[in-house]
Design a protein around this motif. Structure first.
Motif, mmCIF file in Angstrom:
data_model
loop_
_atom_site.group_PDB
_atom_site.id
_atom_site.type_symbol
_atom_site.label_atom_id
_atom_site.label_comp_id
_atom_site.label_asym_id
_atom_site.label_seq_id
_atom_site.Cartn_x
_atom_site.Cartn_y
_atom_site.Cartn_z
ATOM 1 N N GLU A 1 15.721 -1.878 -8.340
ATOM 2 C CA GLU A 1 15.780 -1.728 -6.890
ATOM 3 C C GLU A 1 14.383 -1.856 -6.281
ATOM 4 O O GLU A 1 13.398 -1.347 -6.820
ATOM 5 N N ASP A 2 14.304 -2.556 -5.145
ATOM 6 C CA ASP A 2 13.042 -2.699 -4.425
ATOM 7 C C ASP A 2 12.873 -1.495 -3.504
ATOM 8 O O ASP A 2 13.617 -1.340 -2.533
ATOM 9 N N PRO A 3 11.900 -0.618 -3.757
ATOM 10 C CA PRO A 3 11.778 0.591 -2.935
ATOM 11 C C PRO A 3 11.442 0.310 -1.476
ATOM 12 O O PRO A 3 11.724 1.148 -0.608
ATOM 13 N N TRP A 4 10.871 -0.862 -1.189
ATOM 14 C CA TRP A 4 10.518 -1.184 0.201
ATOM 15 C C TRP A 4 11.738 -1.555 1.034
ATOM 16 O O TRP A 4 11.646 -1.645 2.266
ATOM 17 N N ARG A 5 12.877 -1.774 0.375
ATOM 18 C CA ARG A 5 14.126 -2.051 1.105
ATOM 19 C C ARG A 5 14.920 -0.770 1.362
ATOM 20 O O ARG A 5 15.980 -0.810 1.982
ATOM 21 N N ASP A 6 14.424 0.361 0.885
ATOM 22 C CA ASP A 6 15.194 1.613 0.892
ATOM 23 C C ASP A 6 14.259 2.742 1.317
ATOM 24 O O ASP A 6 13.752 3.490 0.488
ATOM 25 N N LEU A 7 14.030 2.858 2.623
ATOM 26 C CA LEU A 7 13.047 3.780 3.172
ATOM 27 C C LEU A 7 13.746 4.905 3.935
ATOM 28 O O LEU A 7 14.726 4.665 4.653
ATOM 29 N N TRP A 8 13.200 6.118 3.807
ATOM 30 C CA TRP A 8 13.792 7.292 4.455
ATOM 31 C C TRP A 8 12.705 8.204 4.991
ATOM 32 O O TRP A 8 11.579 8.199 4.491
ATOM 33 N N PHE A 9 13.070 8.996 5.991
ATOM 34 C CA PHE A 9 12.259 10.139 6.366
ATOM 35 C C PHE A 9 13.160 11.368 6.417
ATOM 36 O O PHE A 9 14.360 11.270 6.681
ATOM 37 N N TYR A 10 12.577 12.520 6.138
ATOM 38 C CA TYR A 10 13.261 13.814 6.240
ATOM 39 C C TYR A 10 12.333 14.780 6.964
ATOM 40 O O TYR A 10 11.153 14.904 6.599
#
Length: 465
Positions: free
Chosen positions: A440-449
Motif C-alpha cells: 500500500e502507498d501511504p501517501w494515498r491513505d492520509l488521516w488526521f485525528y
C-alpha cells in the motif's frame, strides 16, 4: 475546570492573542516525539558487560536529525534513543553531549531530552524529560533504575511492578516528565487480541501517574515500510489507515478510556531510524507524520500542551490547522476546545464546530492532498461502563468552505452522563479506516485525528478521572 479557549491556530503566521491570557501567543507547533540517532546502539555481546556499537540501529547524528526535522516543518522534536545493558552510561557520556551539540547546531528547533524507554513488563514508550538544569541526570537515573534492558548483571526487571515503581518515581520529580506508549498494538495477534500492551496496563499506568503517562501513539512510525506498514508484522493485527487499532475503532480502547473520564491523548510520530532514500524503512521527522501542539514556541509550553491534550495527529500534511470547539447554545457563550472540559446541564443543546485548514504548500511528496471526508465522533459512558457512540460524516460539497478552511457544525443534546467529542478526516472515502495491506502507498491513505473535548453535566455520574 473550564478554560475559555477559542482555538484559532495560524501556523507560520503571527501568533493570535485570545481573550484568555493563558492562551496568548499560542499557535500550532508541529513536532515529533520519537526519533532515533546513532546512540541507539547495537551491542557486542561477546564482552562482559556488552560493549555498545555506535550507529548500530541508526546512522544519523542528533544534529542531522534536528536539521531534517526543521527542513520538514517541525518546531520541536524529542531525541529518543533506545536502551540496553548499561545504556544509561551511553546516555550520560555520549547521547547527552550530542544533544547539547545539536542544540548549538540547530538552535531554532526546540529539542527535548528523552529516550525510547524499555517498559518493564511491556514494550516501549517515549519518555520526554522536562527541560531544566537536571534534565540529563533525571534521564540517567530513570534509565539506570527502571529501564527493562538496563541491567548488566542478569537480574530480571521485566515485571509490571517495576513500571509502576518507575511512574511513581517520575511523578515526584519537581517537573515531571511525560510518557507516550509507543506502537501499542504492534504485538497484538488479532483485532482486540492484545500482545505486550493491554488496556488493563494502560489503566494501571495512568492511574499511577496521570500527569506522566498521558497517552499513546495513535499513528506509529515506520510508515514508509511498504511490506508491513508501521512494522505491524502480524497480518491479523495491522494498522488501519496508518493508525493503531486502539485509536481507529469507534467504541474501541481509546474511546473506552475516554468514556471512563481519562485524559488520555494520542500522537503521531516517525520512529525514524534510517530514511527510505538511504536504504531504510522510515521517513524523516516531520516528513510524513506530525503532532501539532497548540502552544507558544517555548519548550515548557509545548510540554504543557502535550500534557493537557492541546494537539492533533496528522499524516501526509492533509491538514495543518484544526479548531474543534464545543459550546453551549443560547445566551450561554462558554466554549471549550481540545483537552478542555465544558460544564453544562444534561439535555442542553451543545454545538460542535470543526474547522480544519488545507495547507497552501505541497506536502513532502510534492502533492496537495484533498480532504474527502470529515467526521465528528461523540461518546458517553454507558450504564455497563462501555462507551455509547454516535458519529456524523461530511464529504466534499456538504461542508462549508472559507478559503483554505473546511467547516462543519453539529447540534445535539448533552447525554445524561456527559460526553467527549473528537474528530477525524481523510483524503479517502473509507467510512472507517480499512486494514493496511502489503504494498500500500501511504501517501494515498492520509488521516488526521484530533484529541477530545470533554463535556461534564456537573452530576456525579459524569465526574472525570
Amino acid at each position: 475546570m473550564l478554560r475559555h479557549l477559542i482555538c484559532l491556530g495560524l501556523l507560520g503566521l503571527s501568533p493570535v492573542v485570545h481573550a484568555d491570557d493563558a492562551d496568548a501567543g499560542r499557535a500550532w507547533q508541529a513536532g515529533d516525539h520519537h526519533v532515533h540517532s546513532e546512540w541507539s546502539v547495537d551491542w557486542d555481546r561477546t564482552t562482559t558487560p556488552p560493549t555498545p556499537i555506535r550507529g548500530g540501529d541508526s546512522p544519523y547524528t542528533r544534529s542531522h536529525n534536528a536539521r531534517q526535522a526543521l527542513r520538514h516543518g517541525l518546531a520541536w522534536m524529542v531525541h529518543t534513543d533506545h536502551g540496553g545493558p548499561g545504556h544509561s552510561r551511553v546516555t550520560q557520556e555520549h547521547a547527552w553531549p550530542a544533544l547539547e551539540q545539536a542544540r548549538r547546531d540547530v538552535p531554532s528547533l526546540i529539542q527535548f531530552n528523552g529516550m525510547e524507554f524499555d517498559v518493564p513488563g511491556a514494550e516501549h514508550a517515549s519518555l520526554v524529560i522536562a527541560p531544566g538544569k537536571h534534565e540529563r541526570d533525571e534521564l540517567v537515573e530513570i534509565e539506570h533504575r527502571f529501564s527493562r534492558n538496563e541491567p548488566v548483571d542478569g537480574i530480571a526487571r521485566d515485571d509490571g511492578q517495576t513500571m509502576i515503581d518507575a511512574l511513581a518515581r517520575m511523578r515526584t520529580l519537581p517537573a515531571p516528565p511525560l510518557m507516550f506508549v509507543n506502537h501499542p498494538s504492534r504485538t497484538a495477534t488479532g483485532v482486540g487480541a492484545w500482545g505486550e500492551v493491554e488496556p488493563t496496563e494502560l489503566r494501571a499506568w495512568h492511574d499511577t501517574a496521570p500527569r506522566v503517562l498521558v497517552g499513546m501513539e495513535g499513528a506509529p512510525g515506520h510508515q514508509a515500510t511498504r511490506t508491513e506498514r508501521g512494522l505491524y508484522r502480524n497480518a491479523a493485527a495491522p494498522t488501519f489507515g496508518g493508525f493503531d487499532q486502539m485509536t481507529t475503532q469507534i467504541g474501541g480502547v481509546w474511546d473506552t478510556l475516554l468514556a471512563e473520564g481519562r485524559r488520555f491523548w494520542i500522537t503521531a510520530s516517525s520512529d525514524s531510524h534510517e530514511n527510505l532514500r538511504d536504504g531504510g524503512r522510515d521517513y524523516d521527522p516531520g516528513e510524513y507524520s506530525k503532532t501539532y501542539v497548540w502552544a507558544r514556541r517555548d519548550a515548557r509550553d509545548i510540554l504543557d500542551g502535550l500534557r493537557h491534550g492541546r494537539m492533533f495527529a496528522v499524516t501526509g500534511d492533509v491538514i495543518d490547522a484544526l479548531e474543534l470547539t464545543v459550546s453551549a447554545t443560547g445566551r450561554d457563550s462558554r466554549t471549550a476546545t481540545l483537552g478542555d472540559t465544558l460544564t453544562i446541564p444534561a439535555g442542553t443543546t451543545m454545538r460542535i464546530e470543526l474547522r480544519v485548514r488545507q495547507p497552501a504548500r505541497p506536502n513532502h511528496h510534492g502533492e496537495h492532498p484533498s480532504l474527502a471526508q470529515l467526521e465528528l465522533i461523540v461518546g458517553t459512558s454507558g450504564e455497563d461502563g462501555t462507551p455509547r457512540m454516535q458519529s456524523r460524516r461530511w464529504t466534499t460539497g456538504t461542508w462549508r468552505t472559507d478559503g483554505p478552511w473546511r467547516i462543519v457544525t453539529w447540534d445535539l443534546p448533552v447525554p445524561a452522563r456527559g460526553a467527549f467529542v473528537r474528530a477525524r478526516g481523510s483524503n479517502t472515502l473509507e467510512t472507517t479506516p480499512i486494514a493496511d495491506v502489503p504494498g500500500e502507498d501511504p501517501w494515498r491513505d492520509l488521516w488526521f485525528y484530533s484529541n477530545p473535548v470533554f463535556v461534564d453535566t456537573g452530576d456525579q455520574a459524569s465526574e472525570t478521572h
